[in-house]
Write a protein that holds these residues in place. Structure first.
Motif, PDB file in Angstrom:
ATOM      1  N   UNK A  26     -12.966  -0.551  16.171  1.00  0.00           N
ATOM      2  CA  UNK A  26     -13.111  -1.401  14.991  1.00  0.00           C
ATOM      3  C   UNK A  26     -12.961  -0.616  13.693  1.00  0.00           C
ATOM      4  N   UNK A  27     -13.389   0.625  13.658  1.00  0.00           N
ATOM      5  CA  UNK A  27     -13.267   1.428  12.446  1.00  0.00           C
ATOM      6  C   UNK A  27     -11.802   1.742  12.178  1.00  0.00           C
ATOM      7  N   UNK A  28     -11.039   2.033  13.213  1.00  0.00           N
ATOM      8  CA  UNK A  28      -9.604   2.267  13.043  1.00  0.00           C
ATOM      9  C   UNK A  28      -8.902   0.996  12.574  1.00  0.00           C
ATOM     10  N   UNK A  29      -9.331  -0.154  13.067  1.00  0.00           N
ATOM     11  CA  UNK A  29      -8.746  -1.415  12.620  1.00  0.00           C
ATOM     12  C   UNK A  29      -9.031  -1.657  11.141  1.00  0.00           C
ATOM     13  N   UNK A  30     -10.242  -1.335  10.689  1.00  0.00           N
ATOM     14  CA  UNK A  30     -10.555  -1.471   9.265  1.00  0.00           C
ATOM     15  C   UNK A  30      -9.735  -0.510   8.414  1.00  0.00           C
ATOM     16  N   UNK A  31      -9.505   0.697   8.914  1.00  0.00           N
ATOM     17  CA  UNK A  31      -8.688   1.651   8.169  1.00  0.00           C
ATOM     18  C   UNK A  31      -7.241   1.184   8.074  1.00  0.00           C
ATOM     19  N   UNK A  32      -6.726   0.591   9.132  1.00  0.00           N
ATOM     20  CA  UNK A  32      -5.360   0.072   9.099  1.00  0.00           C
ATOM     21  C   UNK A  32      -5.254  -1.120   8.154  1.00  0.00           C
ATOM     22  N   UNK A  33      -6.284  -1.927   8.090  1.00  0.00           N
ATOM     23  CA  UNK A  33      -6.295  -3.033   7.136  1.00  0.00           C
ATOM     24  C   UNK A  33      -6.295  -2.518   5.698  1.00  0.00           C
ATOM     25  N   UNK A  34      -7.040  -1.464   5.438  1.00  0.00           N
ATOM     26  CA  UNK A  34      -7.037  -0.850   4.107  1.00  0.00           C
ATOM     27  C   UNK A  34      -5.666  -0.262   3.780  1.00  0.00           C
ATOM     28  N   UNK A  35      -4.997   0.323   4.771  1.00  0.00           N
ATOM     29  CA  UNK A  35      -3.655   0.852   4.548  1.00  0.00           C
ATOM     30  C   UNK A  35      -2.682  -0.262   4.181  1.00  0.00           C
ATOM     31  N   UNK A  36      -2.820  -1.406   4.825  1.00  0.00           N
ATOM     32  CA  UNK A  36      -1.972  -2.542   4.501  1.00  0.00           C
ATOM     33  C   UNK A  36      -2.239  -3.044   3.082  1.00  0.00           C
ATOM     34  N   UNK A  37      -3.499  -3.109   2.686  1.00  0.00           N
ATOM     35  CA  UNK A  37      -3.824  -3.554   1.336  1.00  0.00           C
ATOM     36  C   UNK A  37      -3.300  -2.573   0.281  1.00  0.00           C
ATOM     37  N   UNK A  38      -3.341  -1.285   0.582  1.00  0.00           N
ATOM     38  CA  UNK A  38      -2.814  -0.299  -0.363  1.00  0.00           C
ATOM     39  C   UNK A  38      -1.299  -0.390  -0.491  1.00  0.00           C
ATOM     40  N   UNK A  39      -0.607  -0.706   0.591  1.00  0.00           N
ATOM     41  CA  UNK A  39       0.838  -0.875   0.476  1.00  0.00           C
ATOM     42  C   UNK A  39       1.184  -2.121  -0.335  1.00  0.00           C
TER      43      UNK A  39
END
Length: 100
Positions: A26-39
């Motif tokens: 779940x923590x990796x999924x949250x980090x990937x979601x943050x990466x998407x928001x930054x892009x």
């Protein structure tokens, strides 16, 4: 210059999508979601500089997205912490909260 930054943003978004789909943590999924928001923020700033040079609408909107992402990260990590406290795991496939 526009194309390079746009392709960087697309690349970051695709890494985020791939990580979100394949992640079991779940923590990796949250980090990937943050990466998407930054892009997405990067795209807002690029298009704001190209199409609306004097006004800062894209920059201001990206600041709002950053604030929402910070709140999402805080709430998401609180939920992950609570689930880890109860279930002793943050693996997405190992638990179902509806079955107690």
């Amino acid at each position: 210059m526009f194309e390079y930054i746009f392709f960087l943003s697309v690349y970051l978004f695709s890494i985020g999508i791939y990580g979100l789909i394949t992640s079991r943590n779940m923590i990796r999924a949250l980090m990937c979601l943050e990466l998407m928001l930054n892009s997405v923020n990067l795209n807002f700033i690029i298009f704001s500089n190209i199409f609306d040079d004097r006004q800062l609408k894209g920059d201001i909107f990206s600041i709002f997205v950053i604030a929402i992402a910070a709140a999402e990260a805080a709430i998401g990590l609180a939920i992950v912490s609570s689930i880890h406290h109860n279930k002793k795991s943050v693996n997405i496939n190992q638990f179902n909260l509806l079955n107690n």
